[in-house]
Design a protein around this motif. Structure first.
Motif, PDB file in Angstrom:
ATOM      1  N   CYS A   1      31.080  37.183  42.201  1.00 53.09           N
ATOM      2  CA  CYS A   1      30.004  37.844  42.951  1.00 53.09           C
ATOM      3  C   CYS A   1      29.853  39.317  42.543  1.00 53.09           C
ATOM      4  N   ALA A   2      30.948  39.955  42.152  1.00 51.45           N
ATOM      5  CA  ALA A   2      30.844  41.335  41.665  1.00 51.45           C
ATOM      6  C   ALA A   2      30.153  41.342  40.304  1.00 51.45           C
ATOM      7  N   VAL A   3      30.522  40.394  39.445  1.00 54.90           N
ATOM      8  CA  VAL A   3      29.893  40.291  38.125  1.00 54.90           C
ATOM      9  C   VAL A   3      28.395  40.004  38.296  1.00 54.90           C
ATOM     10  N   ALA A   4      28.089  39.069  39.201  1.00 51.96           N
ATOM     11  CA  ALA A   4      26.682  38.727  39.441  1.00 51.96           C
ATOM     12  C   ALA A   4      25.906  39.922  39.985  1.00 51.96           C
ATOM     13  N   THR A   5      26.575  40.735  40.800  1.00 48.15           N
ATOM     14  CA  THR A   5      25.942  41.953  41.308  1.00 48.15           C
ATOM     15  C   THR A   5      25.550  42.871  40.150  1.00 48.15           C
ATOM     16  N   GLY A   6      26.497  43.038  39.206  1.00 49.63           N
ATOM     17  CA  GLY A   6      26.215  43.879  38.039  1.00 49.63           C
ATOM     18  C   GLY A   6      25.029  43.351  37.241  1.00 49.63           C
TER      19      GLY A   6
ATOM     20  N   PRO B   1      33.362  30.689  37.139  1.00 52.26           N
ATOM     21  CA  PRO B   1      34.549  31.233  37.794  1.00 52.26           C
ATOM     22  C   PRO B   1      35.812  30.921  36.985  1.00 52.26           C
ATOM     23  N   VAL B   2      36.967  31.150  37.588  1.00 53.80           N
ATOM     24  CA  VAL B   2      38.207  30.583  37.072  1.00 53.80           C
ATOM     25  C   VAL B   2      38.550  29.403  37.980  1.00 53.80           C
TER      26      VAL B   2
ATOM     27  N   GLY C   1      40.303  43.848  35.310  1.00 51.02           N
ATOM     28  CA  GLY C   1      38.941  43.860  34.781  1.00 51.02           C
ATOM     29  C   GLY C   1      38.866  44.450  33.386  1.00 51.02           C
ATOM     30  N   ILE C   2      39.656  45.495  33.135  1.00 53.48           N
ATOM     31  CA  ILE C   2      39.642  46.135  31.815  1.00 53.48           C
ATOM     32  C   ILE C   2      40.142  45.145  30.761  1.00 53.48           C
TER      33      ILE C   2
ATOM     34  N   ALA D   1      36.409  37.012  35.919  1.00 48.06           N
ATOM     35  CA  ALA D   1      37.822  36.917  36.300  1.00 48.06           C
ATOM     36  C   ALA D   1      37.911  36.167  37.632  1.00 48.06           C
ATOM     37  N   HIS D   2      39.094  35.652  37.921  1.00 51.73           N
ATOM     38  CA  HIS D   2      39.297  34.803  39.104  1.00 51.73           C
ATOM     39  C   HIS D   2      38.844  35.525  40.379  1.00 51.73           C
TER      40      HIS D   2
END
Lengths: 278, 356
Positions: A99-104, A75-76, B89-90, A94-95
């Motif tokens: 959970c969105a990154v992990a979803t991807g 995380p941040v 995000g970008i 990103a802060h």
């Protein structure tokens, strides 16, 4: 003052070895640092829970022999450098977005073990939307939620989990619940969602607590094989530096104060039917 | 033989994503591009690909981050307000050097603006958008055919340079139906094993994706590395099209939908005996500065036509560097200039500058 002045005067100390002294190879190995940890010094403060929990996760990864199949998301916050210590593939999110990154990651690699490691500011403030929706979708990931009731990295501001009346740099007179609301009980909140599979709250402020936390992490990673939903292991961490306490006082503060708002124990456990295959 | 189909720009782009081997699409509904998510929600599962409606554009771009970081070909699309939400995000994706495709079906703004087409996101697309020193390769389609073609090109460039690529379309091209032909496509081989987080075997060092470089020396080193990459992009990837520039005395500069309108305006002006040409930047970053500078030695006046209050015109002026007058004409809010309007404006400017 030069550093030399700190060197104590006098002769070299004599090492008085006890009679039972053995050579190195004669000792029985009873504990070793997991090979899944990077052999380096950590930046964490003395008494901080992060280093201990990093090690517990990596012990479980080593014992389950899943290093090749595990991807972590940092995380941040204070644990932003988790990837410097855990010898596994990792992504730094990103802060709040772990959970969105992990979803991807998990949706593309459903057979990998994916976990996020997030603090209370990251997860419960800026990232509550990503967290809640990931759990609601039943993302088959483990969320390790480090709750120490303050923003550690930015040096002790009020967090969404700061206790009522607790002094922080942004609540200098103590958290006013009438002004800022009560601390969010994330685990209880997420346990009501059908997408969560296993939710528990633990601590690492004494040896028994450490053992229970390790067991919880073992369960949570094991349950990922079931593809039944999100596992959340909340860990009440200690932040001696920002709590302005010694490590011992901080450990005591958890038992005496933190658990009043954040009672320890399992909040949601899988039913026996689901665990039959183990 | 590949056949022509009649499709909306948004749908052609979605179909091209499937044909380009896009492993995962993450999106959130927003007019005028919700067809993309709808189309892919229907079609991607048939190809065993991932499609997900995220809880926000913030989430969808971070899902793209995760999937791209794991080495997969992934994309998202949105329209202006949603693209604003994605800027954080970008910036992280650019910092962490992850390849992905982002499509902005530009609508008019600022704020909630309107759902009608616009080109007000030129600055955001080409000058940064998010925080820090980074650039995206920006492709500007002017037809339904290009909305499809640029999906392939976008993915290829993203992976070639490990950089996000933005396709900057608009609500008109996204919504209008035209004929489109899906060309045969060969995907270049790209080795991602050196950085993708697929799980660390004992035989290699761990891969980690990050945009964090806390030490000043390391941060500057990373900035310099990125700048080297952007320099290579500027040297190799400038794309533009010219119409009637040979012997032209005046020049329209326009991209996307405005370029389509300017083509008609150019034909009408030439019938009146006004020797005007058109330069259409296809890449908005990198920008065809050099070619515009060369043309400034030939033409007497340039007119940048945009669906905004004057954004790309600043790049035209940079390119021309005062050699000839550079003027601007724009409409906003989803209002379209007619070709007649543009020709009339050109005629007025020719008289004003005494360059007839």
């Amino acid at each position: 003052m030069s550093i030399d002045q700190h060197v104590l005067p006098g002769p070299e100390p004599v090492l008085n070895l006890p009679a039972c002294h053995k050579e190195e190879d004669e000792y029985e190995m009873v504990y070793h640092k997991p090979a899944t940890m990077v052999d380096t010094a950590m930046h964490y403060c003395p008494g901080c829970a992060h280093s201990l929990v990093h090690k517990l996760i990596m012990e479980v990864v080593e014992e389950m022999d899943i290093q090749e199949k595990t991807v972590g998301v940092a995380p941040v916050g204070c644990s932003v450098f988790a990837y410097d210590y855990m010898d596994i593939d990792m992504q730094e999110a990103a802060h709040g977005r772990a959970c969105a990154v992990a979803t991807g990651i998990k949706r593309l690699m459903p057979d990998k073990y994916v976990f996020t490691y997030q603090g209370d500011g990251d997860l419960a403030a800026i990232g509550i939307a990503e967290t809640l929706h990931a759990v609601n979708r039943g993302e088959n990931i483990l969320i390790v939620f480090m709750n120490n009731a303050v923003y550690g990295m930015t040096s002790g501001q009020m967090a969404p989990t700061t206790l009522p009346g607790m002094h922080t740099t942004t609540s200098p007179d103590g958290r006013d619940v009438g002004y800022y609301g009560a601390p969010i009980k994330v685990s209880e909140l997420l346990a009501v969602l059908p997408g969560s599979f296993y939710v528990t709250r633990q601590s690492v402020n004494n040896p028994n607590a450490v053992r229970r936390t390790k067991k919880a992490l073992q369960n949570a990673l094991k349950y990922q094989q079931l593809h039944k939903g999100t596992c959340l292991v909340e860990i009440i961490g200690n932040c001696p530096s920002n709590w302005k306490m010694t490590p011992v006082e901080a450990a005591k503060f958890i038992d005496e104060e933190m658990v009043k708002t954040f009672p320890l124990g399992d909040i949601k456990v899988p039913n026996a039917e689901d665990l039959k295959i183990f | 033989m590949t056949e022509f189909k009649l499709m909306k720009g948004n749908e052609a782009m979605a179909e091209a994503a499937i044909l380009a081997g896009c492993d995962a699409y993450f999106g959130y509904p927003i007019t005028p591009q919700s067809e993309v998510l709808e189309y892919l929600a229907r079609e991607m599962p048939k190809h065993n690909r991932i499609v997900m409606q995220a809880e926000s554009e913030v989430a969808s771009i971070n899902m793209v981050y995760g999937a791209a970081g794991a080495g997969f070909r992934t994309m998202t699309s949105s329209s202006s307000p949603g693209i604003s939400l994605m800027q954080e995000g970008i910036s992280y994706i650019a910092g962490a050097e992850l390849p992905c495709l982002i499509v902005n079906v530009n609508r008019a703004g600022p704020g909630l603006g309107t759902i009608q087409p616009g080109q007000g996101d030129y600055f955001q697309s080409t000058k940064g958008g998010g925080h820090g020193d980074y650039r995206m390769i920006v492709l500007a389609p002017a037809s339904v055919q290009e909305m499809a073609d640029f999906v392939y090109l976008g993915f290829d460039l993203a992976e070639k340079y490990r950089n996000p690529v933005l396709m900057l379309s608009d609500g008109a091209i996204g919504q209008m139906m035209e004929k489109v032909k899906f060309k045969p496509y060969t995907r270049p081989e790209v080795d991602k094993s050196g950085w993708a987080t697929t799980g660390k075997p004992k035989t290699r060092k761990r891969n980690y994706i990050t945009s964090l470089h806390i030490l000043p020396e390391k941060m500057e080193e990373h900035n310099r590395h990125l700048e080297e990459k952007f320099k290579m992009i500027r040297e190799n990837e400038v794309r533009f099209e010219e119409y009637n520039t040979e012997g032209a005395e005046y020049l329209f500069v326009a991209y996307g939908l405005s370029a389509r309108i300017c083509q008609k305006a150019m034909d009408m002006a030439r019938q009146k005996g006004i020797k005007v040409g058109l330069l259409r930047p296809v890449t908005l970053y990198p920008y065809p500065y050099q070619r515009l500078n060369e043309l400034a030695a030939q033409v007497k006046l340039m007119l940048s036509v945009e669906l905004n209050s004057g954004q790309m015109v600043e790049d035209v002026r940079l390119a021309v560097n005062g050699k000839v007058p550079v003027e601007f004409y724009g409409r906003m809010g989803g209002m379209m200039p007619t070709p007649e309007e543009i020709v009339h404006h050109l005629e007025t400017l020719i008289q004003y500058h005494h360059v007839n």
